[in-house]
Design a protein around this motif. Structure first.
Motif, short mmCIF file in Angstrom:
data_model
loop_
_atom_site.label_atom_id
_atom_site.label_comp_id
_atom_site.label_asym_id
_atom_site.label_seq_id
_atom_site.Cartn_x
_atom_site.Cartn_y
_atom_site.Cartn_z
N LYS A 247 0.86 -1.21 0.00
CA LYS A 247 0.00 0.00 0.00
C LYS A 247 0.88 1.24 0.00
N LYS A 248 1.93 1.18 0.82
CA LYS A 248 2.84 2.31 0.93
C LYS A 248 3.51 2.57 -0.43
N LEU A 249 3.91 1.51 -1.10
CA LEU A 249 4.56 1.63 -2.41
C LEU A 249 3.63 2.27 -3.42
N VAL A 250 2.36 1.84 -3.40
CA VAL A 250 1.38 2.36 -4.36
C VAL A 250 1.21 3.86 -4.14
N HIS A 251 1.15 4.28 -2.85
CA HIS A 251 0.96 5.71 -2.56
C HIS A 251 2.15 6.55 -3.00
N ASN A 252 3.34 5.93 -3.02
CA ASN A 252 4.52 6.70 -3.44
C ASN A 252 4.62 6.75 -4.94
N VAL B 84 9.00 8.89 -20.33
CA VAL B 84 9.01 7.82 -19.32
C VAL B 84 8.78 8.47 -17.95
N GLY B 85 7.57 8.33 -17.45
CA GLY B 85 7.14 9.02 -16.24
C GLY B 85 7.96 8.72 -15.00
N GLU B 86 8.53 7.53 -14.94
CA GLU B 86 9.27 7.12 -13.74
C GLU B 86 10.70 7.64 -13.74
N VAL B 89 13.58 14.32 -15.55
CA VAL B 89 13.58 15.13 -16.78
C VAL B 89 14.90 14.98 -17.54
N PHE B 90 16.02 15.06 -16.81
CA PHE B 90 17.34 15.00 -17.45
C PHE B 90 17.50 13.68 -18.23
N THR B 91 17.14 12.58 -17.60
CA THR B 91 17.30 11.27 -18.27
C THR B 91 16.39 11.19 -19.49
N ASN B 92 15.17 11.71 -19.36
CA ASN B 92 14.28 11.70 -20.52
C ASN B 92 14.86 12.49 -21.68
N VAL B 93 15.47 13.63 -21.35
CA VAL B 93 16.07 14.43 -22.42
C VAL B 93 17.24 13.67 -23.05
N MET B 94 18.07 13.07 -22.20
CA MET B 94 19.25 12.34 -22.70
C MET B 94 18.88 11.16 -23.59
N MET B 95 17.67 10.64 -23.38
CA MET B 95 17.24 9.50 -24.20
C MET B 95 17.26 9.85 -25.69
N GLY B 96 17.05 11.12 -26.00
CA GLY B 96 17.09 11.55 -27.40
C GLY B 96 18.47 11.42 -28.01
N LYS B 132 15.15 19.50 -13.65
CA LYS B 132 15.95 18.40 -14.21
C LYS B 132 15.93 17.11 -13.38
N ASP B 133 15.81 17.24 -12.06
CA ASP B 133 15.80 16.04 -11.22
C ASP B 133 14.40 15.55 -10.86
N THR B 134 13.39 16.20 -11.43
CA THR B 134 12.01 15.83 -11.09
C THR B 134 11.53 14.69 -11.98
N LYS B 135 10.80 13.74 -11.38
CA LYS B 135 10.24 12.66 -12.19
C LYS B 135 9.20 13.25 -13.15
N VAL B 136 9.21 12.78 -14.38
CA VAL B 136 8.32 13.34 -15.40
C VAL B 136 6.85 13.18 -15.02
N LYS B 137 6.51 12.11 -14.31
CA LYS B 137 5.10 11.90 -13.97
C LYS B 137 4.56 12.99 -13.03
N LYS B 138 5.49 13.75 -12.43
CA LYS B 138 5.04 14.80 -11.51
C LYS B 138 4.89 16.16 -12.19
N LEU B 139 5.16 16.23 -13.51
CA LEU B 139 5.13 17.52 -14.20
C LEU B 139 3.72 17.87 -14.71
N SER B 140 3.54 19.15 -15.00
CA SER B 140 2.27 19.58 -15.61
C SER B 140 2.31 19.25 -17.10
N GLY B 141 1.17 19.40 -17.77
CA GLY B 141 1.09 19.11 -19.20
C GLY B 141 2.08 19.92 -20.01
N GLY B 142 2.16 21.23 -19.72
CA GLY B 142 3.05 22.12 -20.47
C GLY B 142 4.51 21.76 -20.27
N GLU B 143 4.85 21.39 -19.03
CA GLU B 143 6.24 21.02 -18.74
C GLU B 143 6.62 19.73 -19.47
N LYS B 144 5.66 18.80 -19.50
CA LYS B 144 5.93 17.54 -20.23
C LYS B 144 6.17 17.81 -21.71
#
Lengths: 252, 237
Positions: A247-252, B84-86, B89-96, B132-144
């Motif tokens: 559950k904790k993993l899913v929330h993160n 790749v949301g997980e 940002v930097f790694t996603n850019v480098m993928m190119g 740059k260190d933020t996971k892409v899944k946490k970005l807004s639409g415009g940032e993505k």
């Protein structure tokens, strides 16, 4: 009113169940009919003989170690095996071969693997660990390639146009996107493996099951009871802990 | 010189014509928008042009040479951006830039100083350095969108194919992204073939508009001729 196709299906299923029970001579009432035996066994089980306390502890530790090592080896091996089995990553002939392999590993239950492995590597926990590893590799591999195949197609498209190799796609898309599921899956497999490891001793493949079968066969129910209780407690605790962690993993 | 030309492209799937004898050329540096109702074949056309889907017949030429995946001339921004949301940002850019690196560097993630500084400079231009260190899944639409653009630009493509790249944005955010993108595109002399639903965006950021209906190019008109009525008529079709 004429029964629908849905109703016909259910009628057929019920008839098959009744037919199978008659074929096997299965009588659920026999447990009540033979209450004498049941009462004796329950009474003797309740006479806990705690003189086996130290053995309970060590065999329990052995069981947990077997589950931890076996599920970890199986899980780690399942990651590349599932990559090779996934149709969106590997060429079709490779994925067909690895799907077949994972299917075989998964369709043979751990107890049967243990019987085979005891013959090959001899009695003891090594056979148990290998049995758990092989089964978990199959089970986890099947889950994983389905996760890989259901990933966002557009990430793969982008990588194909960039000109990335299969290995690069696996490294930058497939594995990272599957990681949150993997954590969950590992915890589930670990608690599953504890349950499975506890019975492998029945065939001499190490763990607490060896003592349970030994005491039950020699009709020492009171001595078997602490082992059964220990397994019950550990299994429930593992299940509770892994559910919480997942559950904790899913929330993160 | 034409950057990309598609000649007599046909694509038939299960006897259904998806693209029907489609011919179009885009001069170098131009921006062309494909518009059309849902199911007209816009995304498929971009997938064919990118080499992801092989046409049943017809030819694609890039700068006069027959299409070859190894030419590395194309950048592609798919409809859902394909990030790749997980990963950050930097790694996603480098993928190119994966294609330009030795394989062992790409696998181990040990990038050269030059590639890293290119990524930093693009992230700066696209105003995403702080993420740059933020996971892409946490970005807004415009940032993505900006991350997807940076990942495509680091490829150093001569042609970019972009599928509904501002689809999830409101008009203001779409204009902000397109302004930045167009500025960089012009600086790098990139040719752009894109799809958009919004006629205003198409008018502002493209030279020509292709009207695609049932897999056929119905019209190829200068973007300034696109009116609200044309667009409304288009999406009623």
């Amino acid at each position: 009113m004429k029964p629908s196709r849905f109703q016909y299906t259910w009628i057929a299923i019920v008839l098959i169940i009744i037919g199978s029970s008659i074929h096997l001579g299965f009588n659920p009432l026999s447990i009540i009919k033979d209450t004498g035996n049941s009462v004796v066994i329950v009474e003797e089980l309740l006479e806990f003989d705690f003189s086996v306390g130290e053995k309970v502890l060590w065999s329990l530790i052995e069981t947990l170690e077997m589950a931890l090592i076996g599920s970890s080896i199986g899980f780690v091996l399942s990651i590349p095996a599932a990559l090779l089995a996934a149709r969106n990553i590997s060429p079709s002939y490779v994925s067909a071969a690895f799907r077949g392999l994972l299917g075989i590993l998964w369709s043979i239950p751990p107890l049967l693997w243990a019987i085979l492995l005891v013959v090959i590597v001899g009695l003891g926990p090594t056979a148990g660990i290998l049995a758990i590893s092989l089964y978990i590799m199959g089970l986890s591999g099947k889950y994983l390639y389905e996760i890989y195949e259901s990933q966002n197609v557009s990430s793969y498209d982008a990588m194909h146009v960039i000109g990335a190799t299969r290995m690069q796609i696996a490294r930058f898309v497939t594995i990272p996107e599957a990681l949150p599921h993997m954590g969950n899956q590992y915890l589930f497999l670990l608690s599953y493996s504890v349950r499975e490891s506890s019975i492998l001793g029945l065939v001499g493949a190490g763990g607490i099951g060896f003592y349970i079968i030994h005491h039950l066969e020699s009709l020492n129910y009171g001595k078997a009871a602490p082992f059964i209780l220990a397994i019950l407690a550990v299994t429930l605790a593992m299940d509770y802990a892994s559910t919480k962690l997942r559950k904790k993993l899913v929330h993160n | 010189m034409d950057a990309i030309s598609l000649s007599s492209i046909r694509l038939t799937i299960n006897e259904k014509k998806i693209l029907d004898n489609l011919t179009v050329s885009i001069p170098q540096g131009n921006a062309v928008t494909i518009m059309g109702p849902n199911g007209a074949g816009k995304t498929t056309l971009l997938r064919v042009a990118s080499g992801l889907v092989r046409p049943t017949s017809g030819e694609i030429h890039l700068f006069g040479k027959k299409f070859d995946k190894n030419q590395r001339l194309l950048g592609y921004i798919p409809q859902n951006l394909g990030l790749v949301g997980e990963l950050d940002v930097f790694t996603n850019v480098m993928m190119g830039a994966l294609r330009r690196m030795p394989r062992w560097r790409a696998i181990t993630g040990t990038y050269t100083k030059d590639t890293i500084s290119e990524a930093y400079s693009l992230m700066y231009d696209l105003k995403i350095s702080h993420l740059k260190d933020t996971k892409v899944k946490k970005l807004s639409g415009g940032e993505k969108q900006r991350v997807a653009i940076a990942r495509t630009l680091i490829q150093k493509p001569s042609i970019i194919l972009a599928d509904e790249m501002t689809a999830s944005l409101d008009f203001k955010a779409a204009v902000t992204v397109m302004d930045i993108f167009t500025e960089i595109k012009e600086k790098m002399g990139i040719t752009l073939l894109m799809t958009h639903h919004n006629p205003e965006i198409a008018k502002m950021y493209s030279d020509n508009v292709l009207i695609l209906i049932n897999g056929k190019i119905e019209k190829n008109i200068p973007s300034k001729e696109i009116t609200k009525e044309t667009a409304e008529h288009l999406y009623e079709t």
